[in-house]
Write a protein that holds these residues in place. Structure first.
Motif, PDB file in Angstrom:
ATOM      1  N   ALA A  29       1.029  -1.044  -0.068  1.00  0.00           N
ATOM      2  CA  ALA A  29       0.168   0.158   0.001  1.00  0.00           C
ATOM      3  C   ALA A  29       0.975   1.209  -0.016  1.00  0.00           C
ATOM      4  CB  ALA A  29      -1.023   0.053   1.396  1.00  0.00           C
ATOM      5  N   ILE A  30       0.553   2.162  -0.964  1.00  0.00           N
ATOM      6  CA  ILE A  30       1.626   3.398  -1.120  1.00  0.00           C
ATOM      7  C   ILE A  30       0.844   4.533  -0.983  1.00  0.00           C
ATOM      8  CG2 ILE A  30       3.150   4.430  -2.745  1.00  0.00           C
ATOM      9  CD1 ILE A  30       3.269   1.508  -4.122  1.00  0.00           C
ATOM     10  N   GLY A  31       1.563   5.398  -0.138  1.00  0.00           N
ATOM     11  CA  GLY A  31       0.676   6.801   0.444  1.00  0.00           C
ATOM     12  C   GLY A  31       0.859   7.625  -0.831  1.00  0.00           C
ATOM     13  N   ASP A  32       0.604   8.950  -0.711  1.00  0.00           N
ATOM     14  CA  ASP A  32       0.294  10.154  -1.405  1.00  0.00           C
ATOM     15  C   ASP A  32       1.591  10.440  -1.987  1.00  0.00           C
ATOM     16  OD1 ASP A  32      -1.540   9.925   0.646  1.00  0.00           O
ATOM     17  OD2 ASP A  32      -2.060  12.099   0.489  1.00  0.00           O
ATOM     18  N   ASP A  50      12.449  -5.827  -2.725  1.00  0.00           N
ATOM     19  CA  ASP A  50      11.889  -6.724  -1.670  1.00  0.00           C
ATOM     20  C   ASP A  50      11.067  -8.040  -2.239  1.00  0.00           C
ATOM     21  OD1 ASP A  50      10.987  -6.946   1.247  1.00  0.00           O
ATOM     22  OD2 ASP A  50       8.936  -6.926   0.136  1.00  0.00           O
ATOM     23  N   LEU A  51      10.692  -8.151  -3.494  1.00  0.00           N
ATOM     24  CA  LEU A  51      10.000  -9.368  -3.855  1.00  0.00           C
ATOM     25  C   LEU A  51      11.108 -10.431  -4.394  1.00  0.00           C
ATOM     26  CD1 LEU A  51       6.925  -7.676  -6.196  1.00  0.00           C
ATOM     27  CD2 LEU A  51       6.924  -9.386  -4.057  1.00  0.00           C
ATOM     28  N   GLY A  52      12.180  -9.557  -4.742  1.00  0.00           N
ATOM     29  CA  GLY A  52      13.395 -10.440  -5.183  1.00  0.00           C
ATOM     30  C   GLY A  52      14.043 -11.145  -4.112  1.00  0.00           C
ATOM     31  N   LEU A  53      13.783 -10.429  -2.749  1.00  0.00           N
ATOM     32  CA  LEU A  53      14.584 -11.281  -1.671  1.00  0.00           C
ATOM     33  C   LEU A  53      13.491 -12.123  -0.884  1.00  0.00           C
ATOM     34  CD1 LEU A  53      16.113  -7.802  -0.190  1.00  0.00           C
ATOM     35  CD2 LEU A  53      17.182  -9.853  -1.313  1.00  0.00           C
ATOM     36  N   ARG A  54      12.141 -11.759  -1.142  1.00  0.00           N
ATOM     37  CA  ARG A  54      11.056 -12.329  -0.599  1.00  0.00           C
ATOM     38  C   ARG A  54       9.922 -12.857  -1.412  1.00  0.00           C
ATOM     39  NH1 ARG A  54       8.390 -10.182   3.610  1.00  0.00           N
ATOM     40  NH2 ARG A  54       8.331  -8.105   2.690  1.00  0.00           N
ATOM     41  N   PRO A  55      10.082 -13.759  -2.457  1.00  0.00           N
ATOM     42  CA  PRO A  55       9.054 -13.711  -3.297  1.00  0.00           C
ATOM     43  C   PRO A  55       7.552 -14.131  -2.678  1.00  0.00           C
ATOM     44  CG  PRO A  55      11.186 -15.105  -3.673  1.00  0.00           C
ATOM     45  CD  PRO A  55      11.282 -14.483  -2.530  1.00  0.00           C
ATOM     46  N   ALA A  56       6.640 -13.317  -3.597  1.00  0.00           N
ATOM     47  CA  ALA A  56       5.273 -13.699  -3.046  1.00  0.00           C
ATOM     48  C   ALA A  56       4.367 -14.321  -3.996  1.00  0.00           C
ATOM     49  CB  ALA A  56       4.738 -12.015  -2.661  1.00  0.00           C
ATOM     50  N   SER A  57       3.572 -15.273  -3.882  1.00  0.00           N
ATOM     51  CA  SER A  57       2.828 -15.756  -4.975  1.00  0.00           C
ATOM     52  C   SER A  57       1.651 -14.779  -5.614  1.00  0.00           C
ATOM     53  CB  SER A  57       2.338 -17.029  -4.495  1.00  0.00           C
ATOM     54  OG  SER A  57       1.447 -16.488  -3.357  1.00  0.00           O
ATOM     55  N   LYS A  58       1.291 -13.828  -4.856  1.00  0.00           N
ATOM     56  CA  LYS A  58       0.341 -12.869  -5.194  1.00  0.00           C
ATOM     57  C   LYS A  58       0.310 -11.445  -4.898  1.00  0.00           C
ATOM     58  CE  LYS A  58      -4.707 -12.183  -6.208  1.00  0.00           C
ATOM     59  NZ  LYS A  58      -5.916 -12.890  -6.200  1.00  0.00           N
ATOM     60  N   PRO A  59       1.370 -10.753  -5.202  1.00  0.00           N
ATOM     61  CA  PRO A  59       1.551  -9.351  -4.768  1.00  0.00           C
ATOM     62  C   PRO A  59       0.537  -8.548  -5.228  1.00  0.00           C
ATOM     63  CG  PRO A  59       3.139  -9.716  -6.318  1.00  0.00           C
ATOM     64  CD  PRO A  59       2.469 -11.058  -6.181  1.00  0.00           C
ATOM     65  N   VAL A  60      -0.061  -7.538  -4.461  1.00  0.00           N
ATOM     66  CA  VAL A  60      -0.976  -6.518  -5.165  1.00  0.00           C
ATOM     67  C   VAL A  60      -0.700  -5.088  -4.630  1.00  0.00           C
ATOM     68  CG1 VAL A  60      -2.497  -6.891  -3.294  1.00  0.00           C
ATOM     69  CG2 VAL A  60      -3.525  -5.815  -5.338  1.00  0.00           C
ATOM     70  N   TYR A  61      -0.548  -4.326  -5.399  1.00  0.00           N
ATOM     71  CA  TYR A  61      -0.210  -2.797  -5.201  1.00  0.00           C
ATOM     72  C   TYR A  61      -1.466  -1.978  -4.950  1.00  0.00           C
ATOM     73  CZ  TYR A  61       4.337  -3.753  -7.202  1.00  0.00           C
ATOM     74  OH  TYR A  61       5.498  -4.423  -7.477  1.00  0.00           O
ATOM     75  N   VAL A  62      -1.507  -1.362  -3.704  1.00  0.00           N
ATOM     76  CA  VAL A  62      -2.681  -0.531  -3.527  1.00  0.00           C
ATOM     77  C   VAL A  62      -2.227   0.821  -3.377  1.00  0.00           C
ATOM     78  CG1 VAL A  62      -4.761   0.156  -1.896  1.00  0.00           C
ATOM     79  CG2 VAL A  62      -3.867  -2.476  -2.420  1.00  0.00           C
ATOM     80  N   PHE A  63      -2.741   1.476  -4.223  1.00  0.00           N
ATOM     81  CA  PHE A  63      -2.382   3.240  -4.344  1.00  0.00           C
ATOM     82  C   PHE A  63      -3.327   4.013  -3.650  1.00  0.00           C
ATOM     83  CE2 PHE A  63       0.077   1.031  -7.549  1.00  0.00           C
ATOM     84  CZ  PHE A  63       1.587   1.611  -7.606  1.00  0.00           C
ATOM     85  N   LEU A  64      -2.941   4.694  -2.606  1.00  0.00           N
ATOM     86  CA  LEU A  64      -4.153   5.341  -1.904  1.00  0.00           C
ATOM     87  C   LEU A  64      -4.561   6.760  -2.229  1.00  0.00           C
ATOM     88  CD1 LEU A  64      -3.026   4.653   1.986  1.00  0.00           C
ATOM     89  CD2 LEU A  64      -4.642   3.554   0.357  1.00  0.00           C
ATOM     90  N   GLY A  65      -4.166   7.114  -3.534  1.00  0.00           N
ATOM     91  CA  GLY A  65      -4.667   8.401  -4.088  1.00  0.00           C
ATOM     92  C   GLY A  65      -3.625   9.644  -3.800  1.00  0.00           C
ATOM     93  N   ASP A  66      -4.205  10.799  -4.363  1.00  0.00           N
ATOM     94  CA  ASP A  66      -3.259  12.235  -4.350  1.00  0.00           C
ATOM     95  C   ASP A  66      -2.202  11.782  -5.321  1.00  0.00           C
ATOM     96  OD1 ASP A  66      -5.320  13.381  -3.218  1.00  0.00           O
ATOM     97  OD2 ASP A  66      -3.900  14.039  -1.627  1.00  0.00           O
ATOM     98  N   LEU A  93      -6.577   4.016  -5.713  1.00  0.00           N
ATOM     99  CA  LEU A  93      -7.953   4.896  -4.956  1.00  0.00           C
ATOM    100  C   LEU A  93      -7.913   6.311  -5.359  1.00  0.00           C
ATOM    101  CD1 LEU A  93      -7.744   3.134  -1.509  1.00  0.00           C
ATOM    102  CD2 LEU A  93      -9.331   2.368  -3.433  1.00  0.00           C
ATOM    103  N   LYS A  94      -9.083   6.830  -5.141  1.00  0.00           N
ATOM    104  CA  LYS A  94      -9.280   8.469  -5.614  1.00  0.00           C
ATOM    105  C   LYS A  94      -8.999   9.025  -4.398  1.00  0.00           C
ATOM    106  CE  LYS A  94     -13.080   9.281  -7.571  1.00  0.00           C
ATOM    107  NZ  LYS A  94     -14.404   9.711  -7.960  1.00  0.00           N
ATOM    108  N   ALA A 173      -8.638   3.540   2.294  1.00  0.00           N
ATOM    109  CA  ALA A 173      -9.341   4.880   1.926  1.00  0.00           C
ATOM    110  C   ALA A 173      -8.369   5.786   1.971  1.00  0.00           C
ATOM    111  CB  ALA A 173     -10.524   5.162   2.539  1.00  0.00           C
ATOM    112  N   HIS A 174      -8.466   6.941   0.875  1.00  0.00           N
ATOM    113  CA  HIS A 174      -7.564   8.096   0.870  1.00  0.00           C
ATOM    114  C   HIS A 174      -7.557   8.792   2.234  1.00  0.00           C
ATOM    115  CE1 HIS A 174      -4.992  11.366  -0.418  1.00  0.00           C
ATOM    116  NE2 HIS A 174      -6.278  12.084  -0.068  1.00  0.00           N
ATOM    117  N   ALA A 175      -8.432   9.237   2.779  1.00  0.00           N
ATOM    118  CA  ALA A 175      -8.493  10.105   3.852  1.00  0.00           C
ATOM    119  C   ALA A 175      -8.952   9.528   5.281  1.00  0.00           C
ATOM    120  CB  ALA A 175      -9.337  11.435   3.773  1.00  0.00           C
TER     121      ALA A 175
END
Length: 254
Positions: A29-32, A50-66, A93-94, A173-175
């Motif tokens: 989850a990535i901030g503003d 990080d993924l190279g050092l610690r492989p994950a079967s299902k990574p998902v990126y969540v961007f929090l807006g702004d 996210l918006k 959520a953003h805020a």
């Protein structure tokens, strides 16, 4: 190790237990970002490491807006996010800044507010000349120029932004959220703009709310929320919260 521990994470509880992400999922989850393409590129590289050092079967990126305003590279930031989503599972996210920018395409009365919030830098990144913006006629020209300069792919990006996301015991959520209102019934205005009523609340939201919008010097963990907006456009610190199982860690650009 790229990720580091999050101070205070042990105090988080949902229904009397540690909150957990869905099995098999690692959430980044990535901030503003606010137009800081340099920091976004640095963060994506750090996550790749990080993924190279610690492989994950299902990574998902969540961007929090702004994603836009204030920083110098709003257009380029959107280009990068679109590219990144073509090869990775991403949820965007918006933020309140995207809300105002897209509304300005049809509502000229919002331009003054947008420009006060950093919209000038965004328009400049789209090569829209912003001299003489105090003139009412100039606002009409600005709106027309922004329409013309905004690629269809960017318009679709803004149009398709989500207002919230639930993954396991976490609500993104953003805020933030309105206390004592069911998460399913939250208004967009609160999800994108709320501050004090949410930040000062010790209510049980039923999920741990992961949010940005209100800048803090480092990841802030409350009993019911986690704030990961570390003021990237001004501080150079863009922060990512890493959630896997019941463990929490953070990645920061500085």
């Amino acid at each position: 190790m790229v990720a580091h521990s999050v101070s205070g994470a042990d105090r988080l509880r949902v229904l009397g237990r540690r909150p957990t992400a869905p099995p098999g999922l690692r959430i980044y989850a990535i901030g503003d970002i606010h137009g800081r393409l340099d920091l976004l590129d640095q963060m994506l590289a750090m996550i790749e490491t990080d993924l190279g050092l610690r492989p994950a079967s299902k990574p998902v990126y969540v961007f929090l807006g702004d994603y836009i305003d204030r920083g110098p590279s709003s257009r380029e930031t959107i280009d990068q996010l679109i590219r990144h989503s073509q090869a990775n599972e991403c949820v965007f996210l918006k933020g309140n800044h995207e809300l105002i920018a897209i509304k300005c395409l049809s509502n000229r009365s919002l331009f003054d507010q947008w420009l006060r919030l950093g919209g000038m830098e965004t328009l400049n990144s789209y090569q829209v000349a912003t001299h003489g913006v105090k003139n009412g006629k100039r606002i009409v020209e600005l709106q027309a120029s922004f329409h013309e300069a905004l690629p269809q792919s960017h318009f679709r990006f803004f149009r398709d932004l989500q207002t919230s996301l639930v993954l396991g015991d976490f609500f993104f959520a953003h805020a933030g959220v309105r206390p004592y209102v069911d998460l399913a019934d939250q208004k967009e205005s609160d999800l994108l703009w709320i501050r004090e009523e949410f930040l000062s609340s010790d209510a049980d939201f039923g999920k741990i709310v992961v949010h940005g919008h209100t800048p803090v010097s480092e990841v802030e963990v409350g009993i019911n929320r986690i704030n990961i907006d570390t003021g990237a456009f001004a501080t150079g610190r863009l922060t990512c919260l890493v959630i896997e199982g019941d463990s929490l860690a953070a990645i920061s650009t500085i």
